[in-house]
Design an enzyme around this catalytic site. Structure first.
Site, PDB file in Angstrom:
ATOM      1  N   THR A  76       1.104  -0.899  -0.259  1.00  0.00           N
ATOM      2  CA  THR A  76      -0.114  -0.241  -0.371  1.00  0.00           C
ATOM      3  C   THR A  76       0.448   1.097   0.132  1.00  0.00           C
ATOM      4  OG1 THR A  76      -1.534  -1.372   1.290  1.00  0.00           O
ATOM      5  CG2 THR A  76      -1.628   0.952   1.329  1.00  0.00           C
ATOM      6  N   THR A  77       1.069   2.064  -0.836  1.00  0.00           N
ATOM      7  CA  THR A  77       0.534   3.219  -1.058  1.00  0.00           C
ATOM      8  C   THR A  77       0.146   4.266  -0.300  1.00  0.00           C
ATOM      9  OG1 THR A  77       0.860   4.074  -3.220  1.00  0.00           O
ATOM     10  CG2 THR A  77       2.401   3.096  -3.054  1.00  0.00           C
ATOM     11  N   ASN A 102       6.550  -0.471  -5.312  1.00  0.00           N
ATOM     12  CA  ASN A 102       5.881  -1.410  -6.630  1.00  0.00           C
ATOM     13  C   ASN A 102       6.649  -2.603  -6.332  1.00  0.00           C
ATOM     14  OD1 ASN A 102       6.013  -2.394  -9.737  1.00  0.00           O
ATOM     15  ND2 ASN A 102       4.775  -0.775  -9.465  1.00  0.00           N
ATOM     16  N   HIS A 135      -2.714   5.681 -13.602  1.00  0.00           N
ATOM     17  CA  HIS A 135      -3.402   4.272 -13.915  1.00  0.00           C
ATOM     18  C   HIS A 135      -4.461   4.349 -13.406  1.00  0.00           C
ATOM     19  CE1 HIS A 135       0.685   4.298 -11.165  1.00  0.00           C
ATOM     20  NE2 HIS A 135      -0.207   2.637 -11.320  1.00  0.00           N
ATOM     21  N   HIS A 136      -5.171   3.260 -13.419  1.00  0.00           N
ATOM     22  CA  HIS A 136      -6.789   2.615 -13.096  1.00  0.00           C
ATOM     23  C   HIS A 136      -7.630   3.870 -12.463  1.00  0.00           C
ATOM     24  CE1 HIS A 136      -6.028   1.043  -9.385  1.00  0.00           C
ATOM     25  NE2 HIS A 136      -5.288   0.481  -9.795  1.00  0.00           N
ATOM     26  N   LYS A 139      -7.604   3.832  -8.422  1.00  0.00           N
ATOM     27  CA  LYS A 139      -6.557   4.026  -7.625  1.00  0.00           C
ATOM     28  C   LYS A 139      -6.818   5.606  -6.775  1.00  0.00           C
ATOM     29  CE  LYS A 139      -1.356   4.774  -7.683  1.00  0.00           C
ATOM     30  NZ  LYS A 139      -1.376   3.626  -6.511  1.00  0.00           N
ATOM     31  N   GLY A 145       3.039   6.180  -5.475  1.00  0.00           N
ATOM     32  CA  GLY A 145       3.882   5.574  -4.622  1.00  0.00           C
ATOM     33  C   GLY A 145       4.676   5.719  -5.839  1.00  0.00           C
ATOM     34  N   THR A 146       4.791   4.636  -6.673  1.00  0.00           N
ATOM     35  CA  THR A 146       5.823   4.581  -7.273  1.00  0.00           C
ATOM     36  C   THR A 146       6.115   5.746  -8.127  1.00  0.00           C
ATOM     37  OG1 THR A 146       5.226   2.501  -8.473  1.00  0.00           O
ATOM     38  CG2 THR A 146       7.175   3.376  -9.311  1.00  0.00           C
TER      39      THR A 146
END
Length: 249
Positions: A76-77, A102, A135-136, A139, A145-146
């Site tokens: 989790t981020t 990630n 991202h989807h 999110k 976070g990446t």
């Protein structure tokens, strides 16, 4: 080896599939309405837990793992502000955690390339970097976070760009600041692009996740490595150990 799964959304279900395919036992599955299971015999006897929930739930789940003396892999981020406190608990020997923004092996190779190219670009001031993540629509946090990890590593190694700033798509960057853009589209697993642009050409590096399988495989591999260890770790510790390299990850 007994694995507990915390968070049973799409990632949790995929982690279950990967773990079972490797002959691992799923000791306990804890979802949002199953918090009492943190006190169960099944959870407390787990060799390791894998946590993919939400930013608001992550820290509580981590602390519950520490209380039960169950090492936890966290994907989790969005809970970075609590990271120093969690690390301090691990440093005191009162918890074990491995974190990554990630868990894709490919992404971690991409991050290593990002660090390498940034070092080279210190000698070529005509190139200006930018970072975009897609991202989807489910999110919650942004930048991802990446993307934050990539931006932090780039600015730490750059001699010209010491800070990053989140910008809207199409909005120009600022002098000495790395612009970070985000988009939310459909069911995109994750696309991260770093562009080094000059007046004569562009260098574009992209990691495009085809699905979530790479994340699940990486998380389960990290969990297998973490079981039996104590302290605070990152995926870099895991990858450096299994590849026998130093200073790459």
């Amino acid at each position: 080896m007994k694995v507990a799964i915390i968070g049973y959304g799409r990632m949790g279900q995929l982690i279950e599939e990967v773990a079972k395919s490797r002959g691992l036992e799923i000791s306990c599955i804890i979802d949002i309405n199953d918090q009492e299971k943190f006190l169960s015999k099944e959870f407390c006897s787990s060799d390791v837990a894998i946590e993919f929930t939400t930013p608001s739930a992550a820290v509580d789940g981590i602390l519950r793992c520490f209380a039960a003396k169950v090492p936890v892999v966290v994907g989790t981020t969005g809970w970075n502000n609590s990271m120093p406190d969690v690390k301090a608990i691990c440093d005191k020997g009162e918890g074990t955690l491995l974190f990554s923004s990630n868990f894709s092996i490919g992404m971690n190779i991409f991050q290593a390339l990002n660090r390498y190219v940034t070092g080279i670009m210190n000698g070529f001031e005509s190139y200006t970097p930018s970072l975009t993540e897609v991202h989807h629509i489910h999110k919650l946090d942004h930048p991802s976070g990446t993307a934050v990890t990539l931006a932090n590593e780039l600015t730490a190694l750059s001699q010209r760009f010491k800070k990053w700033v989140e910008k809207e798509i199409g909005e120009p960057g600022e002098e000495g600041m790395l612009p970070v853009y985000h988009r939310r589209e459909g069911e995109v697993p994750g696309i991260h692009t770093i562009t080094w642009d000059s007046d004569c050409d562009s260098i574009i590096m992209t990691h495009d996740a085809k699905n979530r399988l790479g994340f699940a495989r990486g998380a389960v591999s990290a969990a297998q490595w973490l079981a039996g260890r104590k302290g605070f770790f990152t995926i870099g510790d895991f990858l450096s150990d299994v590849t026998g390299t130093k200073g790459v990850f």
